[in-house]
Design an enzyme around this catalytic site. Sequence first.
Site, PDB file in Angstrom:
ATOM      1  N   ASP A   7       0.881  -1.169   0.000  1.00 55.20           N
ATOM      2  CA  ASP A   7       0.000   0.000   0.000  1.00 55.20           C
ATOM      3  C   ASP A   7       0.919   1.220   0.000  1.00 55.20           C
ATOM      4  O   ASP A   7       1.415   1.630   1.060  1.00 55.20           O
ATOM      5  CB  ASP A   7      -0.906  -0.013   1.232  1.00 55.20           C
ATOM      6  CG  ASP A   7      -1.856   1.177   1.257  1.00 55.20           C
ATOM      7  OD1 ASP A   7      -2.364   1.559   0.187  1.00 55.20           O
ATOM      8  OD2 ASP A   7      -2.075   1.733   2.354  1.00 55.20           O
ATOM      9  N   GLU A  68      -1.055  -1.253  -4.900  1.00 54.53           N
ATOM     10  CA  GLU A  68      -2.268  -0.473  -5.140  1.00 54.53           C
ATOM     11  C   GLU A  68      -2.038   0.454  -6.325  1.00 54.53           C
ATOM     12  O   GLU A  68      -1.036   1.177  -6.382  1.00 54.53           O
ATOM     13  CB  GLU A  68      -2.631   0.355  -3.908  1.00 54.53           C
ATOM     14  CG  GLU A  68      -3.922   1.134  -4.094  1.00 54.53           C
ATOM     15  CD  GLU A  68      -4.330   1.872  -2.841  1.00 54.53           C
ATOM     16  OE1 GLU A  68      -4.940   1.234  -1.966  1.00 54.53           O
ATOM     17  OE2 GLU A  68      -4.017   3.059  -2.750  1.00 54.53           O
ATOM     18  N   ASP A 141      -2.747   1.284   6.902  1.00 51.42           N
ATOM     19  CA  ASP A 141      -1.892   1.011   5.736  1.00 51.42           C
ATOM     20  C   ASP A 141      -1.426  -0.451   5.734  1.00 51.42           C
ATOM     21  O   ASP A 141      -1.295  -1.071   4.688  1.00 51.42           O
ATOM     22  CB  ASP A 141      -0.658   1.928   5.741  1.00 51.42           C
ATOM     23  CG  ASP A 141      -1.029   3.379   5.925  1.00 51.42           C
ATOM     24  OD1 ASP A 141      -1.314   4.043   4.920  1.00 51.42           O
ATOM     25  OD2 ASP A 141      -1.047   3.832   7.087  1.00 51.42           O
TER      26      ASP A 141
END
Length: 177
Positions: A7, A68, A141
């Site tokens: 992430d 991501e 996160d």
Amino acid sequence: MRVLGVDPGLTRCGIGVVEGVAGRPLTMLGVGVIRTPADADVGPRLVAIERGIEEWLDAHRPDLVAVERVFSQHNVRTVMGTAQASAVAMLCASRRGLPVALHTPSEVKAAVTGSGRADKAQVGAMVTRLLRLAAPPKPADAADALALAICHIWRAPAQNRLQQAVAAQHALKGRTP
């Protein structure tokens, strides 16, 4: 399949490793956050993220890295930092010959919670449940990195079948009667 989920972020880069196959219970092998000081220059922050990701790659030897996909945000500064950290993750994986998969936030949320509009708490709760953890990973996160890995493990078989079908279709079109 062992997947390292990333992430991306300049201040907090979530990272998590999940192992398993679609349709079977998954196992978390590690989760954490690579942190850099917000007041430091971008270059040294990117180097710190690279070092952190390299350590995770060495320690866990994933088959693939799921990152991501950067999406448009109103805050240009935030999206730039996210894009830069994302590029570092892709570079580290590619340097080792590891495939990289990109998943949008809504794809990840939909895969893990059933809703592409789920909030961070819902994602954390489902990651906790799916990986049979005692508590949600903190900060968010870290949970998001695990969700990315879960999303890829669950979606990879369908994506592979789709890619094979497209390749077969192209091969048929290339043939002469």
